[in-house]
Design an enzyme around this catalytic site. Structure first.
Site, mmCIF file in Angstrom:
data_model
loop_
_atom_site.group_PDB
_atom_site.id
_atom_site.type_symbol
_atom_site.label_atom_id
_atom_site.label_comp_id
_atom_site.label_asym_id
_atom_site.label_seq_id
_atom_site.Cartn_x
_atom_site.Cartn_y
_atom_site.Cartn_z
ATOM 1 N N CYS A 138 -6.864 -99.052 -30.973
ATOM 2 C CA CYS A 138 -7.895 -99.163 -32.012
ATOM 3 C C CYS A 138 -7.838 -98.022 -33.034
ATOM 4 O O CYS A 138 -7.899 -98.261 -34.240
ATOM 5 C CB CYS A 138 -9.272 -99.252 -31.385
ATOM 6 N N GLN A 165 -14.541 -90.895 -30.871
ATOM 7 C CA GLN A 165 -14.511 -92.289 -30.451
ATOM 8 C C GLN A 165 -15.787 -92.703 -29.715
ATOM 9 O O GLN A 165 -16.312 -91.974 -28.872
ATOM 10 C CB GLN A 165 -13.268 -92.531 -29.573
ATOM 11 N N ARG A 273 -14.114 -88.427 -27.018
ATOM 12 C CA ARG A 273 -15.172 -89.437 -26.863
ATOM 13 C C ARG A 273 -16.501 -88.787 -27.238
ATOM 14 O O ARG A 273 -16.813 -87.685 -26.770
ATOM 15 C CB ARG A 273 -15.220 -89.891 -25.396
ATOM 16 N N HIS A 280 -15.269 -96.078 -34.346
ATOM 17 C CA HIS A 280 -14.560 -94.810 -34.168
ATOM 18 C C HIS A 280 -14.393 -94.100 -35.515
ATOM 19 O O HIS A 280 -14.179 -94.735 -36.542
ATOM 20 C CB HIS A 280 -13.168 -95.053 -33.599
HETATM 21 P P1 NAP Z 1 -14.735 -104.984 -21.081
HETATM 22 O O1 NAP Z 1 -15.868 -104.993 -22.035
HETATM 23 O O2 NAP Z 1 -14.848 -104.119 -19.873
HETATM 24 O O3 NAP Z 1 -14.477 -106.518 -20.604
HETATM 25 C C1 NAP Z 1 -13.395 -106.896 -19.759
HETATM 26 C C2 NAP Z 1 -13.848 -107.976 -18.774
HETATM 27 O O4 NAP Z 1 -14.808 -107.452 -17.856
HETATM 28 C C3 NAP Z 1 -14.565 -109.170 -19.352
HETATM 29 O O5 NAP Z 1 -13.665 -110.072 -19.927
HETATM 30 C C4 NAP Z 1 -15.256 -109.756 -18.125
HETATM 31 O O6 NAP Z 1 -14.333 -110.597 -17.440
HETATM 32 C C5 NAP Z 1 -15.524 -108.532 -17.268
HETATM 33 N N1 NAP Z 1 -16.956 -108.126 -17.180
HETATM 34 C C6 NAP Z 1 -17.540 -107.639 -16.061
HETATM 35 N N2 NAP Z 1 -18.820 -107.319 -16.286
HETATM 36 C C7 NAP Z 1 -19.088 -107.600 -17.564
HETATM 37 C C8 NAP Z 1 -20.265 -107.483 -18.384
HETATM 38 N N3 NAP Z 1 -21.440 -107.020 -17.904
HETATM 39 N N4 NAP Z 1 -20.199 -107.874 -19.691
HETATM 40 C C9 NAP Z 1 -19.048 -108.339 -20.180
HETATM 41 N N5 NAP Z 1 -17.904 -108.476 -19.452
HETATM 42 C C10 NAP Z 1 -17.919 -108.105 -18.148
HETATM 43 O O7 NAP Z 1 -13.365 -104.555 -21.777
HETATM 44 P P2 NAP Z 1 -13.038 -104.383 -23.349
HETATM 45 O O8 NAP Z 1 -13.572 -103.100 -23.846
HETATM 46 O O9 NAP Z 1 -13.387 -105.651 -24.073
HETATM 47 O O10 NAP Z 1 -11.445 -104.193 -23.300
HETATM 48 C C11 NAP Z 1 -10.535 -105.274 -23.067
HETATM 49 C C12 NAP Z 1 -9.126 -104.807 -23.407
HETATM 50 O O11 NAP Z 1 -9.049 -104.504 -24.812
HETATM 51 C C13 NAP Z 1 -8.702 -103.515 -22.677
HETATM 52 O O12 NAP Z 1 -7.331 -103.593 -22.357
HETATM 53 C C14 NAP Z 1 -8.932 -102.435 -23.714
HETATM 54 O O13 NAP Z 1 -8.094 -101.318 -23.510
HETATM 55 C C15 NAP Z 1 -8.556 -103.172 -24.984
HETATM 56 N N6 NAP Z 1 -9.187 -102.628 -26.188
HETATM 57 C C16 NAP Z 1 -10.503 -102.288 -26.161
HETATM 58 C C17 NAP Z 1 -11.083 -101.796 -27.310
HETATM 59 C C18 NAP Z 1 -12.528 -101.399 -27.336
HETATM 60 O O14 NAP Z 1 -12.942 -100.789 -28.335
HETATM 61 N N7 NAP Z 1 -13.322 -101.707 -26.331
HETATM 62 C C19 NAP Z 1 -10.344 -101.669 -28.477
HETATM 63 C C20 NAP Z 1 -8.996 -102.061 -28.478
HETATM 64 C C21 NAP Z 1 -8.444 -102.547 -27.320
HETATM 65 P P3 NAP Z 1 -14.756 -111.969 -16.690
HETATM 66 O O15 NAP Z 1 -15.553 -112.798 -17.648
HETATM 67 O O16 NAP Z 1 -13.435 -112.603 -16.357
HETATM 68 O O17 NAP Z 1 -15.561 -111.513 -15.528
#
Ligand code: NAP
Length: 377
Positions: A138, A165, A273, A280
């Site tokens: 990001c 961030q 962070r 960010h």
């Molecule tokens: P995240 O919010 O932790 O979500 C990942 C998965 O966690 C969801 O698809 C869901 O899967 C599960 N989950 C469990 N409890 C949850 C809840 N209360 N609310 C929502 N989902 C929940 O991860 P993320 O930040 O989107 O990141 C996903 C990927 O993108 C990672 O590889 C990260 O490094 C990358 N990324 C993130 C960002 C960022 O700013 N966050 C930026 C660029 C890239 P199920 O529905 O299958 O249970």
């Protein structure tokens, strides 16, 4: 290709990145171009979002279901990619894998997608038959979008970027932990905060006691206080003393730009962070290849692309506009504090803010899907 719609499998649509991506795809009517099946690692059989072509969620660990897809779009995270991508390829699945996680980014046969900077390269990779298209880190994407003008003009010798961030960069659960930390601090100090006659040193001592881990301050996920403090470490350690987040800036940045060997732009800095909820920021020192003409430089920055929001270098505009709060939910990339530096005539100071869930994650992926259709269908 026939007139049939491509089958799109969407994994990780309820996480931070996934839900923003779902929203954007909905806004841009992207789902009209696909038959979409939604997958889940934890909610198989439950109801899928309204835009789905199949009513229920499929099991995201079932490779037979996944193999039926022409394209798999995943925002589920690196562990999922590590487990499933290899299995599908081993089973000779030749579909397109589109991913927000970092796992495959630096693989030789993967293309990083950020079309305002590398549309030509992405199209070449589609024509070449590349199958893995990955969103970049990001902060890297946001930095390149902020500096697109001088980078495209081949002016940049090196970049030093220090990041600020947001908690949402660590995922949905971490955002909640930041809010829990804020609430905890308020509750602990409430009487003294609300008492106009209270002693500030007494309040400070009370809060410091919490921040120094001498009580039950909630920090299971971050591993350290974020509200009321900061964490100058993101991701895992590298052998050279950088964190992996810091390492990504140079390797991913140059890969996006298609620059190799002696053409590479050196990029380094400290990733931190902070207690922002979303979006960010980065404080950038830019070393240009020759002395900078400031009026030309500002034009180059501000006219680089449609999403660039140039903030004049004055207090009023900076306070009003150049903050994570202002750019959260926006596709605009704020660029301000552009000024000469005491370091020399080739140096420029820049501060940039962008929503890391939009241009930093979701937007390049959805735009890739449209570009893929444009090129292949
Ligand atoms: P995240 O919010 O932790 O979500 C990942 C998965 O966690 C969801 O698809 C869901 O899967 C599960 N989950 C469990 N409890 C949850 C809840 N209360 N609310 C929502 N989902 C929940 O991860 P993320 O930040 O989107 O990141 C996903 C990927 O993108 C990672 O590889 C990260 O490094 C990358 N990324 C993130 C960002 C960022 O700013 N966050 C930026 C660029 C890239 P199920 O529905 O299958 O249970």
């Amino acid at each position: 290709m026939s007139g049939e719609k491509l089958k799109l499998g969407f994994v990780g649509w309820r996480g931070m990145v996934g839900s923003v991506l779902l929203d954007r795809m909905h806004q841009e009517n992207d789902f009209e171009y696909f038959d979409t099946v939604f997958f889940s690692t934890s909610q198989k059989g439950e109801k899928a979002p309204d835009v789905a072509s199949v009513d229920i969620l499929w099991d995201a660990f079932d490779c037979d279901g996944l193999k039926k897809m022409d394209i798999i779009l995943t925002c589920q995270g690196g562990d999922y990619t590590s487990k499933i991508h290899g299995e599908l390829r081993k089973a000779d699945w030749r579909g397109i894998w589109v991913d927000a996680a970092s796992t495959l980014r630096m693989k030789d046969n993967a293309c990083l997608v950020l079309d305002p900077l590398n549309k030509g390269l992405i199209k070449d990779e589609i024509h070449k038959g590349t199958l893995d298209f990955i969103g970049a880190n990001c902060t890297v994407s946001l930095m390149l979008l902020a500096l697109a003008g001088p980078i495209k003009a081949n002016m940049v010798e090196w970049i030093s970027t220090h990041t600020y961030q947001a908690a949402s960069g660590a995922g949905a659960q971490n955002m909640k932990e930041l809010l829990k930390q804020m609430g905890h601090l308020y509750k602990i100090g409430e009487n003294l905060i609300e008492d106009p006659h209270s002693n500030i040193l007494e309040l400070d001592k009370l809060i410091s006691h919490e921040l120094q881990g001498k009580s039950n301050y909630p920090q299971d996920l971050f591993g350290a206080p974020l509200a009321g403090s900061l964490i100058p470490w993101i991701d895992s350690p590298m052998e050279n003393g950088q964190t992996r987040e810091e390492w990504k800036a140079m390797v991913e940045g140059n890969k996006i730009l298609g620059l190799g060997g002696g053409q590479q732009i050196a990029v380094d800095g400290t990733c931190v962070r902070i207690g922002a909820m979303r979006s960010h920021s980065q404080a950038i020192t830019l070393k240009c290849k020759s002395d900078v003409n400031f009026s030309e430089f500002s034009d180059l920055i501000s006219e680089a692309h449609d999403w660039l929001d140039f903030v004049p270098n004055n207090k009023e505009d900076t306070l009003k506009r150049l903050s994570p709060a202002n750019y959260s939910g926006s596709l605009n990339i704020g660029v301000g504090r552009v000024r000469p530096m005491n370091l020399g005539k080739e140096f420029v100071n820049v501060f940039t803010v962008g929503d890391q869930l939009l241009w930093g994650a979701a937007e390049p992926l959805r735009r890739f899907l449209r570009l893929y259709l444009e090129v292949t269908v």
